[in-house]
Design a protein around this motif. Structure first.
Motif, short mmCIF file in Angstrom:
data_model
loop_
_atom_site.label_atom_id
_atom_site.label_comp_id
_atom_site.label_asym_id
_atom_site.label_seq_id
_atom_site.Cartn_x
_atom_site.Cartn_y
_atom_site.Cartn_z
N VAL A 114 0.78 -1.29 -0.10
CA VAL A 114 -0.08 -0.05 -0.08
C VAL A 114 1.09 1.08 0.01
N PRO A 116 3.12 2.72 -1.89
CA PRO A 116 3.23 3.60 -3.31
C PRO A 116 1.90 4.45 -3.37
N THR A 117 0.79 3.70 -2.84
CA THR A 117 -0.40 4.54 -2.86
C THR A 117 -0.57 5.72 -1.92
N SER A 120 1.52 8.48 -3.04
CA SER A 120 1.03 9.06 -4.21
C SER A 120 -0.06 10.02 -3.88
N ASP A 121 -0.80 9.67 -2.91
CA ASP A 121 -1.84 10.55 -2.31
C ASP A 121 -1.18 11.83 -1.61
N SER A 265 -4.53 -3.82 0.81
CA SER A 265 -4.30 -3.57 -0.66
C SER A 265 -4.53 -2.20 -0.83
N ALA A 266 -4.09 -1.85 -2.20
CA ALA A 266 -4.08 -0.48 -2.67
C ALA A 266 -5.78 -0.07 -2.73
N GLY A 267 -6.47 -0.95 -3.16
CA GLY A 267 -8.05 -0.74 -3.64
C GLY A 267 -8.68 -0.69 -2.09
N THR A 270 -7.59 2.80 -0.62
CA THR A 270 -8.25 3.80 -1.63
C THR A 270 -9.78 4.16 -1.08
N ASN A 274 -10.80 7.40 1.26
CA ASN A 274 -11.49 8.34 0.35
C ASN A 274 -12.78 8.77 1.18
#
Length: 279
Positions: A114, A116-117, A120-121, A265-267, A270, A274
């Motif tokens: 996770v 890298p996500t 990025s955010d 997990s990245a999903g 996110t 959010n």
């Protein structure tokens, strides 16, 4: 041969025999003295060795002694003893609080899957990151743990993270990523991070830290060792009720995946972040 000569020869022979016996007696006495002296030395050496061992065993360990040191806070920190570490763009209004332990295997899995996500955010300015570091896997300052893993690696790595933070927030985040990477993160039961050489080896994969004498010296000299203990204390006394890692918080609430733990997990991350950003 005359009787006189015969008598003289016998007398001379007896004298030689007497002198030889005296020499043998002296040599035997010297040997006895040497044996006694060697025995005394051996006893004293053993006693001295035992005494030295007792003194060494009763001396406080490094991290126990560090408790008395004055905290040197790295740059880019605030709060008591520099234990508030909030990084990110000033325009970001939300703060993602991340509770992690350098030796934590699940933290390593989280960062690899996770991280890298999250980065990025973070770079996009969606939130700031507040890092709260624990060292509970080491056990206490004497290395006495209750969860099966003891050592010094979490504290040593935390100190090295302080040295990286002193260079820049970017160096800190990149170094944290490297420490948790599949290549460098050890098994939880291995105290690999206690080695300064190993910590510097990992740092040499981060451009800002590669062959950075200031960073290297801070790691070797334990410049931020007392800060590492202060940071660990802030973890132990946190007001969020966090006791395990990794734990993510925003707006006073945990960021979790479907299983109620940190999203792995990245999903899932996110989806959870959010929702938190809207709250």
């Amino acid at each position: 041969m005359s009787k006189r000569n015969s008598q003289a020869a016998k007398t001379a022979a007896r004298e030689r025999l007497r002198q030889e016996r005296e020499r043998d007696a002296k040599r035997a006495k010297v040997r006895r003295q040497l044996v006694v002296a060697a025995s005394v030395v051996a006893v004293l050496a053993a006693a001295g060795g035992i005494g030295y061992a007792v003194v060494q065993n009763n001396k406080p360990g490094h991290w126990e002694a560090v408790k008395k040191d004055k905290v040197v806070a790295p740059a880019n920190t605030s709060g008591t003893d520099g234990t508030t570490v909030v990084l990110g763009k000033s325009s970001a209004t939300k703060v993602l609080k991340m509770y992690e332990d350098p030796r934590c295997p699940i933290c390593s899995e989280f960062e690899q899957a996770v991280g890298p996500t999250v980065k990025s955010d973070y770079d996009a300015g969606k939130f700031k990151i507040q890092f709260v570091g624990g060292t509970f896997i080491d056990g206490d300052a004497l290395g006495k743990g209750t969860i099966g893993s003891r050592g010094e690696g979490s504290k040593a790595a935390m100190s090295a993270l302080g040295a990286a933070l002193n260079v820049s927030p970017e160096a800190f985040l990149e170094y944290k990523t490297a420490l948790y990477s599949k290549k460098f993160h050890p098994d939880e039961t291995e105290d690999t991070f206690k080695s300064h050489d190993y910590l510097i080896k990992v740092a040499n994969t981060v451009p800002a830290l590669k062959n950075n004498a200031t960073f290297d010296n801070a790691v070797k000299n334990g410049t931020y060792d007392a800060w590492a203990l202060a940071m660990s204390k802030s973890f132990d006394t946190n007001k969020d009720g966090v006791t395990g890692t990794p734990t993510l918080m925003m707006n006073g609430k945990k960021i979790t995946g479907p299983d109620g733990n940190a999203p792995m997990s990245a999903g899932d991350f996110t989806t959870a972040i959010n929702a938190a950003l809207k709250g």
